[in-house]
Design an enzyme around this catalytic site. Structure first.
Site, PDB file in Angstrom:
ATOM      1  N   SER A 139       0.853  -1.186   0.000  1.00  0.00           N
ATOM      2  CA  SER A 139       0.000   0.000   0.000  1.00  0.00           C
ATOM      3  C   SER A 139       0.887   1.233   0.000  1.00  0.00           C
ATOM      4  O   SER A 139       2.027   1.186   0.495  1.00  0.00           O
ATOM      5  CB  SER A 139      -0.893   0.017   1.246  1.00  0.00           C
ATOM      6  OG  SER A 139      -1.544   1.270   1.396  1.00  0.00           O
ATOM      7  N   TYR A 152      -2.741  -1.761  10.177  1.00  0.00           N
ATOM      8  CA  TYR A 152      -2.785  -1.969   8.728  1.00  0.00           C
ATOM      9  C   TYR A 152      -1.548  -1.344   8.080  1.00  0.00           C
ATOM     10  O   TYR A 152      -0.857  -1.993   7.282  1.00  0.00           O
ATOM     11  CB  TYR A 152      -4.055  -1.346   8.146  1.00  0.00           C
ATOM     12  CG  TYR A 152      -4.098  -1.377   6.627  1.00  0.00           C
ATOM     13  CD1 TYR A 152      -4.601  -2.488   5.958  1.00  0.00           C
ATOM     14  CD2 TYR A 152      -3.629  -0.305   5.866  1.00  0.00           C
ATOM     15  CE1 TYR A 152      -4.619  -2.535   4.568  1.00  0.00           C
ATOM     16  CE2 TYR A 152      -3.652  -0.342   4.480  1.00  0.00           C
ATOM     17  CZ  TYR A 152      -4.147  -1.459   3.835  1.00  0.00           C
ATOM     18  OH  TYR A 152      -4.168  -1.497   2.460  1.00  0.00           O
TER      19      TYR A 152
END
Length: 250
Positions: A139, A152
């Site tokens: 990400s 996350y």
């Protein structure tokens, strides 16, 4: 990466980026196998794409991952690629400690241990192939974290580091290691708002650009659409604090 003629397993293929990439690889003539937690979701995708196969797996469970690897390699001995895409993204209030620990541990098990376990299970098979690829979705938040999703962001930073190390260790083998680092994309990862947020990159545009980058051979093993560059290179450009402040307004 050669984007045709592969047999590729894609985790989290029932929706979002996983489904988008699965359908793109399928359209280019690859044998695509998708996996996910919900049987109905992966079956729906497979039914919409004749020839695609579907399996269920719990990416937070080591035994389930080992079973998936055994089942897929037995059914598809030509398997030569895996795309570790499955992941969860849940907000955490760290001031509510220790109440958020269950979420943190589930996130680590799914987003970090899951890809590590599946890659380890498949690597002996891949090393016996003339050419193979391990792709993992990280990400843009691996490089500049979003404070609302600390675990996350941390798992994606870890996946980036793991991919770099894996690439180095496999440099003299037939296994290529690639990392796909998406920006903020219109998916249901964090609910319906994200899927329709005009500030997020349209999913179709992300898939199209990503497939083109894969076909061209990404530099340094990183697949970076233009829109994620501000995050990926924030540190190098001297704008890390500025970008962090934009993502995490006070």
């Amino acid at each position: 990466m050669q984007t045709t003629g592969n047999t590729i397993l894609i985790t989290g293929g029932g929706s979002g980026i996983g489904r988008g990439l699965a359908e793109a690889f399928h359209a280019q003539g690859n044998q695509v196998i998708i996996s996910g937690r919900r049987q109905a979701a992966v079956d729906e995708v497979a039914a919409a794409n004749p020839g695609m196969a579907a399996f269920t797996v719990d990416m937070a469970d080591a035994a389930s991952i080992a079973a998936l690897a055994t089942q897929v390699t037995a059914a598809y001995p030509g398997l030569n690629a895996v795309l570790n895409n499955a992941g969860i993204m849940i907000n955490e209030d760290l001031l509510a400690a220790p109440a958020y620990l269950d979420t943190a541990e589930q996130t680590i098990a799914t987003n970090l241990l899951g890809p590590i376990r599946l890659t380890a299970a498949l690597l002996p098979h891949f090393l016996a192939q003339p050419q193979a690829s391990v792709l993992t979705v990280s990400s843009g938040l691996a490089f500049v974290p979003m404070a609302a999703t600390p675990t996350y962001s941390a798992t994606k930073a870890a996946i980036h580091s793991y991919s770099q190390a894996l690439r180095h260790q496999l440099r003299h083998t037939s296994v290529e290691v690639l990392e796909i680092a998406p920006p903020y994309v219109q998916t249901f990862l964090q609910g319906a708002h994200q899927a329709s947020d005009p500030h997020a990159m349209p999913l179709e545009a992300f898939i199209e650009e990503t497939m083109a980058l894969l076909a061209d051979g990404p530099a340094n093993g990183e697949v970076l659409v233009e829109r994620v560059h501000v995050l990926r290179f924030a540190e190098q450009s001297g704008k890390a604090a500025e970008v962090f402040g934009f993502i995490n307004p006070v």
